[in-house]
Design a protein around this motif. Structure first.
Motif, PDB file in Angstrom:
ATOM      1  N   GLY A   1       0.793  -1.217   0.000  1.00  0.00           N
ATOM      2  CA  GLY A   1       0.000   0.000   0.000  1.00  0.00           C
ATOM      3  C   GLY A   1       0.825   1.266   0.000  1.00  0.00           C
ATOM      4  N   SER A   2       0.249   2.336  -0.566  1.00  0.00           N
ATOM      5  CA  SER A   2       0.939   3.620  -0.663  1.00  0.00           C
ATOM      6  C   SER A   2       0.785   4.483   0.575  1.00  0.00           C
ATOM      7  CB  SER A   2       0.427   4.401  -1.886  1.00  0.00           C
ATOM      8  OG  SER A   2       0.742   3.729  -3.078  1.00  0.00           O
ATOM      9  N   THR A   3      -0.030   4.058   1.525  1.00  0.00           N
ATOM     10  CA  THR A   3      -0.119   4.705   2.826  1.00  0.00           C
ATOM     11  C   THR A   3       0.185   3.661   3.884  1.00  0.00           C
ATOM     12  OG1 THR A   3      -2.508   4.303   2.883  1.00  0.00           O
ATOM     13  CG2 THR A   3      -1.779   6.457   2.097  1.00  0.00           C
ATOM     14  N   LYS A   4       0.721   4.111   5.016  1.00  0.00           N
ATOM     15  CA  LYS A   4       1.210   3.129   5.971  1.00  0.00           C
ATOM     16  C   LYS A   4       0.582   3.249   7.356  1.00  0.00           C
ATOM     17  CE  LYS A   4       2.545   0.458   4.432  1.00  0.00           C
ATOM     18  NZ  LYS A   4       2.079   0.333   3.053  1.00  0.00           N
ATOM     19  N   ALA A   5       0.288   4.437   7.851  1.00  0.00           N
ATOM     20  CA  ALA A   5      -0.268   4.542   9.198  1.00  0.00           C
ATOM     21  C   ALA A   5      -1.631   3.868   9.280  1.00  0.00           C
ATOM     22  CB  ALA A   5      -0.374   6.012   9.615  1.00  0.00           C
ATOM     23  N   ASP A   6      -2.467   4.047   8.260  1.00  0.00           N
ATOM     24  CA  ASP A   6      -3.792   3.424   8.265  1.00  0.00           C
ATOM     25  C   ASP A   6      -3.681   1.910   8.118  1.00  0.00           C
ATOM     26  OD1 ASP A   6      -2.871   3.991   5.563  1.00  0.00           O
ATOM     27  OD2 ASP A   6      -4.816   3.253   4.889  1.00  0.00           O
ATOM     28  N   VAL A   7      -2.742   1.455   7.288  1.00  0.00           N
ATOM     29  CA  VAL A   7      -2.544   0.015   7.097  1.00  0.00           C
ATOM     30  C   VAL A   7      -2.045  -0.624   8.394  1.00  0.00           C
ATOM     31  CG1 VAL A   7      -1.159  -1.709   5.876  1.00  0.00           C
ATOM     32  CG2 VAL A   7      -2.181   0.190   4.615  1.00  0.00           C
ATOM     33  N   ALA A   8      -1.115   0.057   9.061  1.00  0.00           N
ATOM     34  CA  ALA A   8      -0.610  -0.467  10.329  1.00  0.00           C
ATOM     35  C   ALA A   8      -1.728  -0.544  11.366  1.00  0.00           C
ATOM     36  CB  ALA A   8       0.525   0.412  10.841  1.00  0.00           C
ATOM     37  N   ALA A   9      -2.604   0.456  11.405  1.00  0.00           N
ATOM     38  CA  ALA A   9      -3.720   0.448  12.351  1.00  0.00           C
ATOM     39  C   ALA A   9      -4.684  -0.695  12.045  1.00  0.00           C
ATOM     40  CB  ALA A   9      -4.445   1.789  12.321  1.00  0.00           C
ATOM     41  N   ALA A  10      -4.952  -0.921  10.761  1.00  0.00           N
ATOM     42  CA  ALA A  10      -5.843  -2.021  10.378  1.00  0.00           C
ATOM     43  C   ALA A  10      -5.236  -3.368  10.747  1.00  0.00           C
ATOM     44  CB  ALA A  10      -6.130  -1.960   8.881  1.00  0.00           C
ATOM     45  N   ALA A  11      -3.937  -3.508  10.544  1.00  0.00           N
ATOM     46  CA  ALA A  11      -3.267  -4.754  10.907  1.00  0.00           C
ATOM     47  C   ALA A  11      -3.292  -4.963  12.419  1.00  0.00           C
ATOM     48  CB  ALA A  11      -1.824  -4.738  10.405  1.00  0.00           C
ATOM     49  N   ARG A  12      -3.087  -3.889  13.162  1.00  0.00           N
ATOM     50  CA  ARG A  12      -3.107  -3.991  14.621  1.00  0.00           C
ATOM     51  C   ARG A  12      -4.468  -4.473  15.110  1.00  0.00           C
ATOM     52  NH1 ARG A  12       0.626  -2.242  17.951  1.00  0.00           N
ATOM     53  NH2 ARG A  12       1.625  -1.035  16.295  1.00  0.00           N
ATOM     54  N   ALA A  13      -5.525  -4.001  14.466  1.00  0.00           N
ATOM     55  CA  ALA A  13      -6.875  -4.402  14.860  1.00  0.00           C
ATOM     56  C   ALA A  13      -7.171  -5.845  14.483  1.00  0.00           C
ATOM     57  CB  ALA A  13      -7.902  -3.469  14.214  1.00  0.00           C
ATOM     58  N   ALA A  14      -6.607  -6.309  13.360  1.00  0.00           N
ATOM     59  CA  ALA A  14      -6.960  -7.636  12.854  1.00  0.00           C
ATOM     60  C   ALA A  14      -6.088  -8.753  13.416  1.00  0.00           C
ATOM     61  CB  ALA A  14      -6.868  -7.649  11.327  1.00  0.00           C
ATOM     62  N   PHE A  15      -4.786  -8.511  13.544  1.00  0.00           N
ATOM     63  CA  PHE A  15      -3.864  -9.602  13.842  1.00  0.00           C
ATOM     64  C   PHE A  15      -3.650  -9.843  15.333  1.00  0.00           C
ATOM     65  CE2 PHE A  15      -2.624  -8.568   9.452  1.00  0.00           C
ATOM     66  CZ  PHE A  15      -2.715  -9.828   8.885  1.00  0.00           C
ATOM     67  N   GLY A  16      -3.979  -8.861  16.158  1.00  0.00           N
ATOM     68  CA  GLY A  16      -3.885  -9.073  17.603  1.00  0.00           C
ATOM     69  C   GLY A  16      -2.494  -9.498  18.028  1.00  0.00           C
TER      70      GLY A  16
ATOM     71  N   LEU B   1      11.344   3.728   7.044  1.00  0.00           N
ATOM     72  CA  LEU B   1      10.786   4.939   7.627  1.00  0.00           C
ATOM     73  C   LEU B   1       9.710   4.541   8.621  1.00  0.00           C
ATOM     74  CD1 LEU B   1      10.183   7.310   4.544  1.00  0.00           C
ATOM     75  CD2 LEU B   1      11.896   7.643   6.340  1.00  0.00           C
ATOM     76  N   PRO B   2       9.478   5.333   9.669  1.00  0.00           N
ATOM     77  CA  PRO B   2       8.297   5.104  10.498  1.00  0.00           C
ATOM     78  C   PRO B   2       7.037   5.355   9.677  1.00  0.00           C
ATOM     79  CG  PRO B   2       9.878   6.563  11.588  1.00  0.00           C
ATOM     80  CD  PRO B   2      10.324   6.430  10.166  1.00  0.00           C
ATOM     81  N   PRO B   3       5.932   4.661   9.959  1.00  0.00           N
ATOM     82  CA  PRO B   3       4.714   4.827   9.146  1.00  0.00           C
ATOM     83  C   PRO B   3       4.246   6.272   9.021  1.00  0.00           C
ATOM     84  CG  PRO B   3       4.498   2.917  10.573  1.00  0.00           C
ATOM     85  CD  PRO B   3       5.776   3.601  10.979  1.00  0.00           C
ATOM     86  N   GLU B   4       4.241   7.033  10.111  1.00  0.00           N
ATOM     87  CA  GLU B   4       3.734   8.404  10.062  1.00  0.00           C
ATOM     88  C   GLU B   4       4.630   9.295   9.208  1.00  0.00           C
ATOM     89  OE1 GLU B   4       4.175   6.593  12.769  1.00  0.00           O
ATOM     90  OE2 GLU B   4       2.083   6.189  13.319  1.00  0.00           O
ATOM     91  N   GLN B   5       5.941   9.128   9.322  1.00  0.00           N
ATOM     92  CA  GLN B   5       6.853   9.919   8.503  1.00  0.00           C
ATOM     93  C   GLN B   5       6.706   9.548   7.030  1.00  0.00           C
ATOM     94  OE1 GLN B   5      11.100   9.309   9.080  1.00  0.00           O
ATOM     95  NE2 GLN B   5      11.472  11.501   8.823  1.00  0.00           N
ATOM     96  N   HIS B   6       6.558   8.259   6.761  1.00  0.00           N
ATOM     97  CA  HIS B   6       6.308   7.818   5.388  1.00  0.00           C
ATOM     98  C   HIS B   6       5.121   8.551   4.798  1.00  0.00           C
ATOM     99  CE1 HIS B   6       3.945   5.419   2.553  1.00  0.00           C
ATOM    100  NE2 HIS B   6       5.080   4.930   2.101  1.00  0.00           N
ATOM    101  N   ASP B   7       4.025   8.621   5.515  1.00  0.00           N
ATOM    102  CA  ASP B   7       2.806   9.219   4.974  1.00  0.00           C
ATOM    103  C   ASP B   7       2.968  10.714   4.751  1.00  0.00           C
ATOM    104  OD1 ASP B   7       1.758   6.703   5.096  1.00  0.00           O
ATOM    105  OD2 ASP B   7       0.308   7.129   6.674  1.00  0.00           O
ATOM    106  N   ARG B   8       3.703  11.384   5.635  1.00  0.00           N
ATOM    107  CA  ARG B   8       3.929  12.821   5.464  1.00  0.00           C
ATOM    108  C   ARG B   8       4.769  13.089   4.221  1.00  0.00           C
ATOM    109  NH1 ARG B   8       7.864  16.345   7.208  1.00  0.00           N
ATOM    110  NH2 ARG B   8       8.909  14.704   8.402  1.00  0.00           N
ATOM    111  N   VAL B   9       5.804  12.288   4.011  1.00  0.00           N
ATOM    112  CA  VAL B   9       6.665  12.467   2.842  1.00  0.00           C
ATOM    113  C   VAL B   9       5.902  12.198   1.554  1.00  0.00           C
ATOM    114  CG1 VAL B   9       8.659  11.506   1.618  1.00  0.00           C
ATOM    115  CG2 VAL B   9       8.814  12.007   4.076  1.00  0.00           C
ATOM    116  N   PHE B  10       5.150  11.102   1.505  1.00  0.00           N
ATOM    117  CA  PHE B  10       4.520  10.713   0.255  1.00  0.00           C
ATOM    118  C   PHE B  10       3.268  11.530  -0.049  1.00  0.00           C
ATOM    119  CE2 PHE B  10       7.509   7.347   0.695  1.00  0.00           C
ATOM    120  CZ  PHE B  10       7.874   7.076  -0.615  1.00  0.00           C
TER     121      PHE B  10
END
Length: 303
Positions: A110-125, A188-197
């Motif tokens: 995916g081209s965004t990372k903070a939202d993907v990481a949050a979704a994974a955190r919710a799903a994978f436990g 890159l950290p997810p949040e920094q990735h999203d700000r750059v891209f």
């Protein structure tokens, strides 16, 4: 050689006995072809929304077979790539989380990372350590299985955005897979990735879409397109990109993207004011700053 690299095909050892890909379009399909070209995978299984797309991917040699039920495919998978639009990822994560094997590593494109990481955190436990987010910077305006290329990632950057829960083994497996595809790996950290891209990718796409739509909706649109040449072609090439994918990206990264739109609008307002004042000196100064920055960036790309 690690445990997951123990299988072999004929006399050639493979690093990944089984790779499962959700979304066998440009990103997922090129990933599969690149691993096959490197003789690094034993079997590729594909999942997708449309059976016709999966049949096409199989006919093109991208996947070895289409998956039917994730519960039957994930337990023994070495690597799972979710290469769908980011808006589909939360549902896919929830669907696959109960079935991944203890040695399976899941990643995404995916081209965004903070939202993907949050979704994974919710799903994978408590299995979150098995998900390593990543973003291959190698898109193109064409999409679908037929656009896949084994060399798409050669020399391209892939940004891995590790989670605190990831261990070295999971992280190394994802990095190794992309390295075998020919990519240069960065972190890159997810949040920094999203700000750059938001600035260097998402905003340019938004601007290209906006310009082409503006011209397309004019009563004499064809006149403009008839006279459009290389400058228009180069600026708007990315407006031919996948609308659903870019809808999801813009919404997923909307806060950072809104900030970049405001910054860009400030630049446009400055140039508009200079035009209104007939201030050629300011225009030339602004254009010179931009030219030097663009040339410096271009020189680095060549090297």
């Amino acid at each position: 050689m690690s445990d997951f690299a123990a299988l072999s095909t004929g006399d050639d050892p493979v690093e990944f006995g089984k790779v499962v890909i959700f979304g066998v379009g440009l990103i997922g399909g090129s990933f599969a072809l690149a691993l096959k070209s490197a003789r690094a995978v034993g079997e590729v299984v594909g999942f997708g929304r449309r059976p016709a797309s999966l049949r096409e991917a199989q006919d093109l040699g991208i996947i070895d077979r289409a998956g039917i039920n994730p519960a039957h495919e994930l337990e023994d998978a070495d690597l799972v790539l979710v290469a769908t639009p980011v808006g589909q990822m939360p549902d896919i994560f929830a669907q696959i989380a109960p079935y991944i094997g203890p040695q399976t590593v899941v990643t995404d494109g995916g081209s965004t990372k903070a939202d993907v990481a949050a979704a994974a955190r919710a799903a994978f436990g408590d299995r979150l350590c098995q998900f390593v987010p990543a973003h291959p910077i190698a898109g193109a305006e064409n999409s679908g299985a037929a656009a896949s290329r084994s060399d798409l990632y050669q020399g391209r950057k892939v940004v891995v955005t590790p989670l605190p829960e990831n261990g070295d083994e999971q992280l190394d497996r994802v990095k190794r897979a992309w390295s075998l595809c020919g990519a240069d790996i960065h972190e890159l950290p997810p949040e920094q990735h999203d700000r750059v891209f938001a600035a260097v990718s998402h905003l340019p796409h938004l601007l290209a879409f906006a310009l082409v739509r503006d011209l397309a909706e004019r009563p004499d649109a064809q006149l403009f397109f008839d006279f459009a040449a290389s400058g228009f072609r180069d600026f708007t090439r990315i407006a031919a990109s996948h609308p659903e994918m870019w809808r999801d990206i813009c919404l997923a990264n909307r806060e950072a993207l809104l900030g970049e739109i405001e910054a860009y609008q400030a630049q446009l307002n400055d140039l508009k004011a200079a035009l209104a004042r007939n201030n050629g000196d300011y225009l030339q100064q602004s254009f010179s700053v931009a030219r030097e920055a663009r040339r410096a960036w271009g020189d680095k790309q060549i090297r």
